[in-house]
Write an enzyme that holds these catalytic residues in place. Structure first.
Site, PDB file in Angstrom:
ATOM      1  N   THR A  25      23.081 -10.338  25.225  1.00 36.41           N
ATOM      2  CA  THR A  25      22.675 -10.889  26.515  1.00 36.41           C
ATOM      3  C   THR A  25      21.362 -11.647  26.344  1.00 36.41           C
ATOM      4  O   THR A  25      20.377 -11.082  25.863  1.00 36.41           O
ATOM      5  CB  THR A  25      22.503  -9.746  27.544  1.00 36.41           C
ATOM      6  OG1 THR A  25      23.794  -9.221  27.835  1.00 36.41           O
ATOM      7  CG2 THR A  25      21.867 -10.240  28.823  1.00 36.41           C
ATOM      8  N   HIS A 174      34.965  -5.604  26.694  1.00 31.88           N
ATOM      9  CA  HIS A 174      33.762  -4.768  26.627  1.00 31.88           C
ATOM     10  C   HIS A 174      34.037  -3.435  27.325  1.00 31.88           C
ATOM     11  O   HIS A 174      34.017  -3.348  28.544  1.00 31.88           O
ATOM     12  CB  HIS A 174      32.617  -5.512  27.321  1.00 31.88           C
ATOM     13  CG  HIS A 174      31.262  -4.905  27.123  1.00 31.88           C
ATOM     14  ND1 HIS A 174      31.058  -3.664  26.569  1.00 31.88           N
ATOM     15  CD2 HIS A 174      30.017  -5.382  27.418  1.00 31.88           C
ATOM     16  CE1 HIS A 174      29.748  -3.420  26.530  1.00 31.88           C
ATOM     17  NE2 HIS A 174      29.104  -4.440  27.041  1.00 31.88           N
ATOM     18  N   ASN A 177      28.915   0.749  26.218  1.00 32.65           N
ATOM     19  CA  ASN A 177      27.570   0.697  26.821  1.00 32.65           C
ATOM     20  C   ASN A 177      27.538   1.082  28.297  1.00 32.65           C
ATOM     21  O   ASN A 177      26.688   0.621  29.041  1.00 32.65           O
ATOM     22  CB  ASN A 177      26.927  -0.679  26.565  1.00 32.65           C
ATOM     23  CG  ASN A 177      26.657  -0.873  25.082  1.00 32.65           C
ATOM     24  OD1 ASN A 177      26.578   0.102  24.334  1.00 32.65           O
ATOM     25  ND2 ASN A 177      26.542  -2.105  24.632  1.00 32.65           N
ATOM     26  N   TYR A 179      29.270   0.458  30.888  1.00 28.31           N
ATOM     27  CA  TYR A 179      29.651  -0.453  31.979  1.00 28.31           C
ATOM     28  C   TYR A 179      31.008  -0.007  32.562  1.00 28.31           C
ATOM     29  O   TYR A 179      31.476   1.097  32.278  1.00 28.31           O
ATOM     30  CB  TYR A 179      29.628  -1.904  31.478  1.00 28.31           C
ATOM     31  CG  TYR A 179      28.199  -2.313  31.129  1.00 28.31           C
ATOM     32  CD1 TYR A 179      27.232  -2.441  32.132  1.00 28.31           C
ATOM     33  CD2 TYR A 179      27.791  -2.483  29.813  1.00 28.31           C
ATOM     34  CE1 TYR A 179      25.913  -2.762  31.826  1.00 28.31           C
ATOM     35  CE2 TYR A 179      26.469  -2.795  29.507  1.00 28.31           C
ATOM     36  CZ  TYR A 179      25.537  -2.935  30.510  1.00 28.31           C
ATOM     37  OH  TYR A 179      24.232  -3.221  30.206  1.00 28.31           O
ATOM     38  N   ASN A 234      21.877   3.068  29.639  1.00 27.26           N
ATOM     39  CA  ASN A 234      21.868   3.073  31.111  1.00 27.26           C
ATOM     40  C   ASN A 234      21.786   4.495  31.676  1.00 27.26           C
ATOM     41  O   ASN A 234      22.323   4.791  32.745  1.00 27.26           O
ATOM     42  CB  ASN A 234      23.117   2.364  31.681  1.00 27.26           C
ATOM     43  CG  ASN A 234      23.105   0.872  31.415  1.00 27.26           C
ATOM     44  OD1 ASN A 234      22.082   0.219  31.598  1.00 27.26           O
ATOM     45  ND2 ASN A 234      24.229   0.319  30.980  1.00 27.26           N
TER      46      ASN A 234
END
Ligand code: PHB
Length: 361
Positions: A25, A174, A177, A179, A234
């Site tokens: 990112t 994806h 992580n 998400y 996160n």
């Protein structure tokens, strides 16, 4: 002995070497959340990677979680990404797009009509994100209804089609992580009942449906997947039984003929073997017929070592590729590496983005 600089095929995609650029990112999307001319230069500079996995990119307006990240859901975005893929291909490289939905790692100010983020749960993450007002707590999500999930799968399918229309060699789903897709996988987040909650089979259902839809649309040989079984990124807790969960996921996707399985080992951007934890990534590989790609802070020599030991087929590098556009050459010729500058990693202009020098020809 296999070298990092030997070619390999990931499904239908022929890589000139096994030095892969990890998805990163960089938060420099321009108006309309599309890649601009600097992003074209950035990827062109890195086209000697065996494969570029372009940055996490929204499959829909609701999939966004950070300011300045690009999408692949509008015609304008498809046209802008085509400039990137043309540049990489003209320079002899290969590039796939990472398809992203952040789920609850978002803020209402980034979403259509100030909507609440969506997730498997209505419990907020204890995490922060970047908005127009700076670093902010994420918003409390709304749990998706089961009858909304076919629409979500459809968004992934369309995004995969858009990526191919934009000239990408394939896509990476994806599922890492913490998400959206991992918010369904993990029992530390997913508190649903019904067909998408409870058992491992139920929690994996959405991801498997997404993988089926994407591979049906563009072919397994152009589709990869990214998993991160042991990350607490996160501020998301691990699953109660990570090995069983991810073994099951890989077993279920194995028949789809995927190009590659990409695993973030350990803590995202942190240690690969967190103290007091264990995870056997080799089991995942043994259940997966495609190429096995690993990532997370590898040096060139560590990468060559796991390759020589036949533990992996290729290695993805993130931070090293930010600072070294010609990383492949520097590793091959054992040349010194540029140092990463933290400022300019997320957002801003050319500085820290396209101003890292390559070695003189
Ligand atoms: C980030 O924007 O910090 C980010 C995005 C995608 C990831 C990890 C980190 O998978």
């Amino acid at each position: 002995m296999t070298s990092l600089f030997d070619p390999i095929k990931f499904g239908d995609i022929a890589l000139a070497n096994r030095v892969v650029m990890a998805p990163l990112t960089r938060s420099r999307a321009i108006d309309g959340l599309k890649p601009g001319p600097m992003t074209v230069d950035y990827y062109r500079q890195r086209a000697t990677a065996g494969l570029i996995i372009a940055e996490a990119t929204q499959i829909s307006p609701m999939a966004q979680g950070y300011i300045g990240t690009p999408g692949i859901h509008s015609e304008e975005q498809v046209a802008a990404w085509r400039e990137v893929t043309n540049a990489v291909h003209a320079a002899g490289g290969k590039i796939v797009l990472q398809l992203w939905h952040v789920g609850r790692i978002s803020h209402s100010s980034l979403l259509p009509d100030g909507a609440a983020p969506v997730s498997s749960t209505n419990r907020a993450a204890n995490a922060k994100t970047f908005t127009a007002d700076g670093y902010s707590d994420v918003s409390t999500p709304r749990a998706l209804r089961d009858d909304e999930l076919p629409g979500l799968v459809e968004d992934y399918r369309k995004a995969a089609r858009n990526a191919i229309e934009a000239g990408f060699d394939g896509v990476e789903v994806h599922a890492a992580n913490t998400y959206l897709l991992e918010q369904f996988l993990r029992d530390s987040v997913n508190d649903r009942s019904g067909p998408y909650g409870g058992s491992i089979q139920n929690r994996a259902r959405l991801l498997i449906e997404v993988m089926q839809a994407v591979t049906k649309e563009i072919g397994g040989g152009r589709t990869g997947i990214r998993l991160s079984p042991m990350t607490t990124f996160n501020d998301t807790a691990l699953d109660s039984a990570p090995q069983a969960l991810y073994n099951y996921v890989v077993e279920q996707i194995a028949p789809l003929g995927l190009a590659y399985l990409h695993v973030v080992e350990g803590e995202t951007g942190g240690v690969r073997q967190p103290a007091g934890t264990s995870f056997d990534y080799a089991v995942l590989r043994s259940r997966f017929p495609g190429a096995f790609l690993v990532n997370n802070g590898f040096s060139g020599s560590e990468a060559q070592s796991v390759l020589s030991d036949k533990l992996v087929d290729a290695v993805a590098f993130g931070r090293l590729f930010i600072a070294n556009p010609d990383l492949v050459r520097r590793l091959r010729e054992s040349k010194p590496l540029n140092t990463l500058r933290e400022e300019g990693m997320y957002g801003g202009g050319a500085e820290g983005y396209i101003d890292y020098p390559a070695l003189p020809a």
